[in-house]
Design a protein around this motif. Structure first.
Motif, mmCIF file in Angstrom:
data_model
loop_
_atom_site.group_PDB
_atom_site.id
_atom_site.type_symbol
_atom_site.label_atom_id
_atom_site.label_comp_id
_atom_site.label_asym_id
_atom_site.label_seq_id
_atom_site.Cartn_x
_atom_site.Cartn_y
_atom_site.Cartn_z
ATOM 1 N N GLU A 254 0.814 -1.214 0.000
ATOM 2 C CA GLU A 254 0.000 0.000 0.000
ATOM 3 C C GLU A 254 0.848 1.264 0.000
ATOM 4 O O GLU A 254 0.540 2.247 -0.687
ATOM 5 C CB GLU A 254 -0.910 -0.026 1.232
ATOM 6 N N THR B 161 0.874 4.234 -2.775
ATOM 7 C CA THR B 161 0.594 5.622 -2.384
ATOM 8 C C THR B 161 1.695 6.559 -2.885
ATOM 9 O O THR B 161 1.415 7.650 -3.401
ATOM 10 C CB THR B 161 0.464 5.732 -0.863
ATOM 11 N N SER C 10 1.309 9.626 -5.632
ATOM 12 C CA SER C 10 1.717 10.981 -5.287
ATOM 13 C C SER C 10 2.664 11.551 -6.338
ATOM 14 O O SER C 10 2.491 12.687 -6.801
ATOM 15 C CB SER C 10 2.384 10.987 -3.909
ATOM 16 N N ALA D 270 -7.235 0.104 -0.436
ATOM 17 C CA ALA D 270 -6.718 0.950 0.652
ATOM 18 C C ALA D 270 -7.277 2.364 0.550
ATOM 19 O O ALA D 270 -7.048 3.048 -0.445
ATOM 20 C CB ALA D 270 -5.197 0.991 0.600
ATOM 21 N N ARG E 61 -6.248 4.981 1.925
ATOM 22 C CA ARG E 61 -5.143 5.938 1.799
ATOM 23 C C ARG E 61 -4.741 6.118 0.336
ATOM 24 O O ARG E 61 -4.433 7.226 -0.102
ATOM 25 C CB ARG E 61 -3.941 5.460 2.625
ATOM 26 N N ALA F 177 -7.538 8.103 -1.455
ATOM 27 C CA ALA F 177 -7.461 9.519 -1.095
ATOM 28 C C ALA F 177 -6.334 10.208 -1.860
ATOM 29 O O ALA F 177 -6.485 11.346 -2.340
ATOM 30 C CB ALA F 177 -7.259 9.676 0.417
ATOM 31 N N MET F 178 -5.207 9.512 -2.005
ATOM 32 C CA MET F 178 -4.093 10.096 -2.745
ATOM 33 C C MET F 178 -4.412 10.200 -4.230
ATOM 34 O O MET F 178 -3.950 11.129 -4.908
ATOM 35 C CB MET F 178 -2.823 9.270 -2.521
ATOM 36 N N ASP G 103 -15.382 5.877 2.248
ATOM 37 C CA ASP G 103 -14.503 6.472 3.255
ATOM 38 C C ASP G 103 -14.641 7.999 3.232
ATOM 39 O O ASP G 103 -14.507 8.635 2.184
ATOM 40 C CB ASP G 103 -13.042 6.087 2.972
ATOM 41 N N HIS H 248 -12.740 10.443 4.399
ATOM 42 C CA HIS H 248 -11.559 11.217 4.000
ATOM 43 C C HIS H 248 -11.389 11.197 2.486
ATOM 44 O O HIS H 248 -11.029 12.221 1.886
ATOM 45 C CB HIS H 248 -10.309 10.660 4.676
ATOM 46 N N CYS I 195 -11.362 14.531 0.049
ATOM 47 C CA CYS I 195 -10.270 14.805 -0.894
ATOM 48 C C CYS I 195 -10.815 14.941 -2.318
ATOM 49 O O CYS I 195 -10.356 15.796 -3.087
ATOM 50 C CB CYS I 195 -9.230 13.684 -0.850
#
Length: 386
Positions: A181, A185, A189, A211, A213, A216-217, A242, A244, A248
């Protein structure tokens, strides 16, 4: 002329016993580092090895600084090996010494980093790949690309952070499929910051990544790319399970623009749920310059019954960090808002949104009934040119 050996003994004693202040030993450290006395190198390396074995990162850093001063980039192999020893600290000081040496002589630094990146020991490969990232050139893909098959995800993450762009674009695509993960990520990014619109399609492939995370990224990265083609993907992420990820995605919608994405934000701006209106207010600021409907919605939200929504309109328009007529208008409109949380937001962001009105606003706020508003105003006044 200093007694170099006596000074070195004093430094070692200081780092071992920790009885004196750093200020007391700093002159000796500076003199040693500037001495150019290479006869001290064996003694310094022995002291460094001792501090590493003792887990004394303070002593390690002091000796590393002297070695860097005396040997320059030639000290890189010793310092990289020291960095590979985990003493459970952040290595800020040691890392700064290494980065300074790498950039002092990029050719020597690059050669040393490549040599370490090819070593068998994982901890040495890691520091080599990390170091290479500071002096990387397109030709280093011959070392970096194969390292994406390394069993250690920390090494694969370092590769993602080190590959040069645009030459290493395909390496980042490999990272999107990584089982780890964290690696995925990191790859998302880097693609988001690549500035390449062709990254939209591969990022869209991770919209269902397991994931949160990573998802979101993806939303954040698509917002960074700021291309309308990302709109449909972000609209899917706005409905993500999710919270978050959803937040985002909403924030990114304002950045990518386009009629469909603004339509979605306008619907949120009229949502009966305050938190949806807050999210819309934060996102619409980025779209206001290109779509007058976004500006109209911000005017409406600035009159919302909920103070947090009104405050969010200021944050939204400030997200571009560019002065504008709309930003100045909203700041002036909300300067005398009855809620202190809104006035606090005005006080903080007036510098960016209405620089020509800043002094008059904060001078008014120094007598505000809310102590936090007064404190912010006093800080802003102190920053004004005399």
């Amino acid at each position: 002329m200093i007694d170099a050996r006596a000074s070195l003994e004093a430094v070692i004693r200081h780092a071992t016993d920790l009885e004196d202040d750093y200020d007391d030993i700093e002159p000796a450290l500076t003199a040693l580092a500037e001495s150019g006395d290479r006869t001290l190198v064996p003694l310094l390396e022995a002291a460094l090895a001792r501090f590493l074995d003792d887990g004394n990162f303070y002593g390690r850093d002091l000796i590393a600084g002297v070695l860097a001063g005396i040997e320059g980039p030639s000290a890189l192999p010793v310092l990289l090996r020291a960095s590979a020893r985990d003493l459970r600290d952040d290595q800020d000081s040691l890392g700064s010494e290494i980065i300074g040496l790498l950039q002092t002589d990029r050719a020597v630094g690059r050669t040393t980093a490549r040599e370490f990146a090819a070593l068998d020991a994982p901890e040495l490969r890691r520091v080599g790949l990390w170091a290479l990232g500071f002096v990387v050139e397109p030709g280093d893909l011959d070392v970096l690309a194969p390292a994406m098959a390394d069993p250690d995800p920390r090494i694969r993450s370092l590769v993602i952070g080190s590959v040069p762009l645009p030459e290493g674009f395909d390496v980042l695509l490999v990272g999107l499929r990584d089982v780890d993960e964290g690696v995925r990520t990191s790859a998302v990014s880097r693609l988001g910051y690549s500035g390449r619109v062709v990254a939209v399609a591969p990022l869209a492939g991770l919209v269902t990544d397991p994931a949160p995370r990573v998802r979101a990224m993806v939303a954040f990265g698509l917002g960074r790319l700021a291309d309308e083609s990302a709109g449909p993907v972000l609209l899917r992420l706005v409905e993500d399970p999710d919270r978050h990820v959803r937040e985002c995605a909403v924030q990114a919608l304002g950045r990518v623009g386009g009629s469909a994405t603004v339509d979605a934000l306008l619907a949120m701006a009229s949502d009966p749920e305050p938190h949806r209106r807050i999210e819309a207010a934060k996102a619409l600021g980025a779209a206001a310059a290109a779509d007058s409907r976004a500006a109209d919605a911000l005017e409406m939200l600035a009159a919302d019954d909920i103070p947090a929504v009104r405050a969010a309109t200021i944050s939204g328009i400030a997200s571009t960090m560019k002065p504008s007529a709309l930003g100045e208008h909203l700041v002036i409109r909300l300067t005398d808002d009855p809620d202190p949380s809104v006035r606090q937001r005005v006080a903080v962001l007036a510098r960016h949104l209405a620089p020509n009105r800043l002094e008059s606003i904060v001078r008014r706020y120094v007598d505000d009934p809310d102590p936090n508003v007064r404190r912010i105003a006093e800080t802003e006044l102190s920053r004004l040119p005399r």
